[in-house]
Design an enzyme around this catalytic site. Sequence first.
Site, PDB file in Angstrom:
ATOM      1  N   ASP A 122     -15.020   3.205   8.234  1.00  0.00           N
ATOM      2  CA  ASP A 122     -13.906   4.224   9.358  1.00  0.00           C
ATOM      3  C   ASP A 122     -14.199   6.088   8.894  1.00  0.00           C
ATOM      4  O   ASP A 122     -14.470   6.062   7.151  1.00  0.00           O
ATOM      5  CB  ASP A 122     -13.056   3.861   8.949  1.00  0.00           C
ATOM      6  CG  ASP A 122     -12.812   3.035   9.964  1.00  0.00           C
ATOM      7  OD1 ASP A 122     -13.677   2.337  10.370  1.00  0.00           O
ATOM      8  OD2 ASP A 122     -11.609   2.462  10.494  1.00  0.00           O
ATOM      9  N   HIS A 129     -14.178   2.387   4.011  1.00  0.00           N
ATOM     10  CA  HIS A 129     -13.867   3.725   4.396  1.00  0.00           C
ATOM     11  C   HIS A 129     -15.491   4.692   4.165  1.00  0.00           C
ATOM     12  O   HIS A 129     -15.694   4.789   2.441  1.00  0.00           O
ATOM     13  CB  HIS A 129     -12.599   4.520   4.248  1.00  0.00           C
ATOM     14  CG  HIS A 129     -11.839   4.093   5.056  1.00  0.00           C
ATOM     15  ND1 HIS A 129     -11.127   1.836   4.603  1.00  0.00           N
ATOM     16  CD2 HIS A 129     -10.951   4.394   6.132  1.00  0.00           C
ATOM     17  CE1 HIS A 129      -9.917   1.813   5.703  1.00  0.00           C
ATOM     18  NE2 HIS A 129     -10.411   3.044   6.526  1.00  0.00           N
TER      19      HIS A 129
HETATM   20 ZN   LIG Z   1      -9.790   5.454   9.927  1.00  0.00          ZN
END
Ligand SMILES: [Zn+2]
Length: 209
Positions: free
Chosen positions: A11, A154
């Site tokens: 992400d 992430h």
């Molecule tokens: Zn995010």
Amino acid sequence: MNDPIIALTFDDGPNVTITPLVLDVLEKHDVTGTFFLIGKNMTPETEPVIRRALSMGCEIANHSYNHSYMDSMQTVEIMKEIALTEDRIRSVTGHGAAFFRPPYLAVSDEMYESIDHCFIAGLGCEDWEIEVTAKERIRRTLEQACDGAIILLHDMEDNYPTVEALDEIIVSLKGQGYHFATLSQLFKAKHIDPGDHAITRNKIYSVVG
Ligand SMILES: [Zn+2]
């Protein structure tokens, strides 16, 4: 019995620092993943990074335009977040995304009603917290791994511990017999059509099948 399948997802990219390092690790191990991109981060500067991910067989998905909490937004605002990001995704990939991950995993009825994408959550290791060491990220990720799991990581700026953790996560999962898939490949393997609203409506997936 089929081998277990798992999907790595990333992400908050794309960027020109961490995203390329994540791609280096994926490439080294010849595995693919799915990148949930923030629309406003898709710029001429980051476009080559997205193109590289695509050339490696990775999938691109929608993570909103501004990365704000969307659960308090009105329908018009929600649709704008999605559409602006879709425009940028389409300009690079030639088609829209099949999957959407809500920023902060915050959802509302309005979001489920106005977003056509298949909603994805995932099994995270809190890798946005700098206090969580690479070792701990590895431990938490491996502890949750199972057949059909969507692993949530992430590739945001400065997230070097996740780059470090990713290498060992892949090696360990491979050692356990896992195959790595994009989200589209994972859903296909589990015989679920992510575009079939009769099945996917009002659901947010962390494990498929
Ligand atoms: Zn995010």
